[in-house]
Design a protein around this motif. Structure first.
Motif, PDB file in Angstrom:
ATOM      1  N   LEU A   3       0.840  -1.203   0.000  1.00 22.01           N
ATOM      2  CA  LEU A   3       0.000   0.000   0.000  1.00 22.01           C
ATOM      3  C   LEU A   3       0.875   1.253   0.000  1.00 22.01           C
ATOM      4  CD1 LEU A   3      -2.765  -0.856   2.630  1.00 22.01           C
ATOM      5  CD2 LEU A   3      -2.981  -0.775   0.145  1.00 22.01           C
ATOM      6  N   VAL A   4       0.478   2.232  -0.816  1.00 23.87           N
ATOM      7  CA  VAL A   4       1.260   3.456  -0.968  1.00 23.87           C
ATOM      8  C   VAL A   4       0.361   4.686  -0.827  1.00 23.87           C
ATOM      9  CG1 VAL A   4       2.755   4.775  -2.535  1.00 23.87           C
ATOM     10  CG2 VAL A   4       2.752   2.269  -2.643  1.00 23.87           C
ATOM     11  N   VAL A   5       0.789   5.631   0.015  1.00 20.29           N
ATOM     12  CA  VAL A   5       0.122   6.930   0.063  1.00 20.29           C
ATOM     13  C   VAL A   5       1.101   7.955  -0.499  1.00 20.29           C
ATOM     14  CG1 VAL A   5      -0.811   8.752   1.553  1.00 20.29           C
ATOM     15  CG2 VAL A   5      -1.338   6.350   2.038  1.00 20.29           C
ATOM     16  N   SER A  31       0.006   4.317  -6.435  1.00 21.09           N
ATOM     17  CA  SER A  31      -0.549   4.928  -5.219  1.00 21.09           C
ATOM     18  C   SER A  31      -1.954   4.413  -4.932  1.00 21.09           C
ATOM     19  CB  SER A  31      -0.646   6.442  -5.369  1.00 21.09           C
ATOM     20  OG  SER A  31       0.518   6.977  -5.922  1.00 21.09           O
ATOM     21  N   ASN A  32      -2.222   4.167  -3.672  1.00 22.73           N
ATOM     22  CA  ASN A  32      -3.579   3.817  -3.256  1.00 22.73           C
ATOM     23  C   ASN A  32      -4.363   5.068  -2.877  1.00 22.73           C
ATOM     24  OD1 ASN A  32      -1.667   1.486  -2.596  1.00 22.73           O
ATOM     25  ND2 ASN A  32      -3.685   0.514  -2.690  1.00 22.73           N
ATOM     26  N   ILE A 183      -7.856  -0.046  -0.064  1.00 18.61           N
ATOM     27  CA  ILE A 183      -6.925  -0.956   0.614  1.00 18.61           C
ATOM     28  C   ILE A 183      -6.760  -2.246  -0.209  1.00 18.61           C
ATOM     29  CG2 ILE A 183      -6.544  -2.320   2.733  1.00 18.61           C
ATOM     30  CD1 ILE A 183      -7.969   0.004   4.259  1.00 18.61           C
ATOM     31  N   ALA A 219      -1.765   7.601   5.893  1.00 20.63           N
ATOM     32  CA  ALA A 219      -0.898   6.421   5.737  1.00 20.63           C
ATOM     33  C   ALA A 219      -1.063   5.520   6.958  1.00 20.63           C
ATOM     34  CB  ALA A 219       0.556   6.850   5.569  1.00 20.63           C
ATOM     35  N   SER A 224      -0.574   1.882   5.620  1.00 16.70           N
ATOM     36  CA  SER A 224       0.206   1.887   4.382  1.00 16.70           C
ATOM     37  C   SER A 224       1.614   1.325   4.602  1.00 16.70           C
ATOM     38  CB  SER A 224       0.299   3.333   3.880  1.00 16.70           C
ATOM     39  OG  SER A 224       0.873   3.365   2.615  1.00 16.70           O
ATOM     40  N   ASP A 225       2.214   0.791   3.521  1.00 18.12           N
ATOM     41  CA  ASP A 225       3.588   0.293   3.624  1.00 18.12           C
ATOM     42  C   ASP A 225       4.598   1.402   3.420  1.00 18.12           C
ATOM     43  OD1 ASP A 225       3.233  -2.738   3.826  1.00 18.12           O
ATOM     44  OD2 ASP A 225       1.893  -2.161   2.200  1.00 18.12           O
ATOM     45  N   LEU A 227       5.003   5.921   2.641  1.00 16.79           N
ATOM     46  CA  LEU A 227       4.430   7.255   2.452  1.00 16.79           C
ATOM     47  C   LEU A 227       5.404   8.001   1.559  1.00 16.79           C
ATOM     48  CD1 LEU A 227       2.684   9.778   3.102  1.00 16.79           C
ATOM     49  CD2 LEU A 227       4.029  10.060   5.185  1.00 16.79           C
TER      50      LEU A 227
END
Ligand code: ASP
Ligand code: MG
Length: 452
Positions: A3-5, A31-32, A183, A219, A224-225, A227
């Motif tokens: 997961l990416v913010v 990006s999520n 997600i 994040a 998230s994984d 940021l």
């Protein structure tokens, strides 16, 4: 999938071209959630709009409204926006108009009203950025759906308008419940930085520059994984490149080092805003949306290498205040008295040294010291003020347990007068005060000696 913010700052949203490039970055990064700032300069214009309306300066109000409208409409047109997005934008523009008129009629711009007014910057830019993302995603035949998220549905805060505090538990709960499709990787959300909402439904803001903070909160919210903070510089540099053209971008820096570096001068980002990510062990990338091929800087809790000196900073415009009295000899409570006075005047002190009968402290960026403060201090001790100084800091690791470091530093600058040294309290920082006009040269010499 990880997961990416990703957050894009104002300059990354400057015009349609910048938006499309940023959208492309977010696509490459998978990006999520994409968190956006207002287009560059817009928050300042909105604040000005509120001020002018409150003062009753109608022609300035009208000029600002036209300026903000044009700017956003030009971007919308350049992006070839769809009818729905154009309509969304026009609703926000008329909201701006109405609020400005309301403030003008009442001649009152409360903090609460100001927050709603400022929120329009991010609400408008996020509508436009959604269009940019959809264009880029369609062009690249991406399956993920792009949706616009009103961040206020998840980013709940208290009611300190202008500097609201996020309600972490509520936010995490709402993110996990409401953002399942992002997600799971089905949807990419575009959302607003900087703004939030009280539980009673009022719009709030997190303080100027608050979009980084929003991104870190979200994040943490979705677990998230990573940021990513996309800005207009290619990461955190070993020192200000305007001082040392040799400065290089740091590949990795610990959160603790970053905190010292930011406090003592580096402007790229404020680590306090990354706190939600750091406490949840989410690594943060700082990179440039203008040069996305460059690797940027990772800020993490734990990093691979821990060099003795990683970076240096120069903090200009320092004042040294020395307070001394023989009465301090063999007594207690003197420091308490002095610091109580600083506290009464809400003055933040940076570096401190003490001897048996005196205390020296540095104050940041103060043009004139409040005479009442000086008067109160002189009731307990003799006060001396020195100006035109600057603080040079070396940031790294194990600094206070490394024999010979101070010798190396001061040998190199033996012809430069050092007014005060702070050493020992931190593993990560060694700093000293010197004359304003010697700061630059000091950094140049030390950078050459310790970094390159
Ligand atoms: N737009 C807001 C500001 O200019 C928040 C941000 O850009 O981070 O302060
Ligand atoms: Mg900003």
């Amino acid at each position: 999938m990880a997961l990416v913010v990703s957050k894009f700052g104002g300059t990354s949203m400057g015009d349609a071209h910048c938006m499309l490039r940023s959208a492309d970055v977010s696509l490459q990064r998978n990006s999520n959630i994409v968190v956006v700032s207002a287009t560059s300069g817009t928050t300042n214009d909105l604040i000005k709009l509120g001020e002018m309306a409150e003062k009753g300066h109608l022609s300035e109000v009208e000029a600002l409204i036209v300026k903000i409208k044009n700017k956003h409409q030009v971007i919308a047109k350049d992006l070839k926006s769809d009818t729905q997005s154009l309509q969304d934008l026009s609703i926000l523009l008329s909201e701006m108009d109405s609020i400005a008129r309301g403030i003008y009629l009442l001649r009152d711009c409360s903090l609460k009203a100001k927050d709603v007014l400022m929120s329009l910057g991010e609400r408008m830019s996020s509508v436009l950025f959604t269009v940019a993302m959809r264009n880029v995603y369609a062009q690249q035949k991406q399956k993920r759906e792009v949706k616009l998220l009103d961040v206020r549905t998840v980013l709940k805060t208290d009611d300190q308008f202008g500097k609201a505090k996020p309600l972490t538990e509520a936010i995490i709960k709402l993110c996990r419940e409401n953002l399942k499709d992002c997600i799971s990787g089905q949807t990419t959300y575009v959302t607003q930085g900087f703004i939030g909402q009280t539980l009673a439904g009022a719009t709030t803001t997190l303080g100027r520059g608050g979009s980084d903070y929003s991104a870190a909160i979200l994040a943490e919210g979705i677990g998230s994984d990573t940021l990513e903070i996309w800005t207009d510089v290619a990461g955190v540099a070993t020192t200000d490149p305007r001082i040392c053209p040799d400065a290089v971008v740091i590949d990795e820096i610990s959160f603790k080092e970053m905190s010292e570096l930011a406090t003592f001068g580096a402007k790229v980002l404020h680590p306090a805003t990354l706190l939600p990510a750091i406490r949840s062990h989410i690594p943060v990338l700082v990179a440039s949306s203008f040069e996305p091929e460059k690797p940027g800087t990772w800020v993490k809790k734990e990093v691979g290498a821990s060099p003795l000196i990683r970076a240096m900073a120069l903090r200009r415009k320092q004042t040294l205040l020395t307070v001394s009295t023989p009465e301090m000899l063999q007594t207690h409570g003197f420091l308490y008295k002095i610091f109580k006075i600083f506290n009464d005047y809400k003055i933040s002190i940076d570096a401190i040294t003490t001897s048996e009968i005196s205390v020296a402290v540095t104050l940041d960026n103060i043009d004139t010291i409040n005479p009442a403060l000086l008067e109160d201090l002189s009731k307990v001790a003799e006060v001396n003020v020195e100006k035109d100084l600057c603080l040079v800091s070396l940031i790294g690791n194990n600094i206070n347990h490394t024999p010979g470091l101070a010798k190396k530093i001061f040998e190199n600058i033996s012809d430069i007068n050092v007014r005060m040294i702070c050493y020992g309290a931190s593993k990560h920082n060694f700093c000293f005060l010197t004359q304003e006009d010697k700061g630059q040269e000091t950094i140049q010499r030390l950078h050459k000696q310790f970094i390159r």
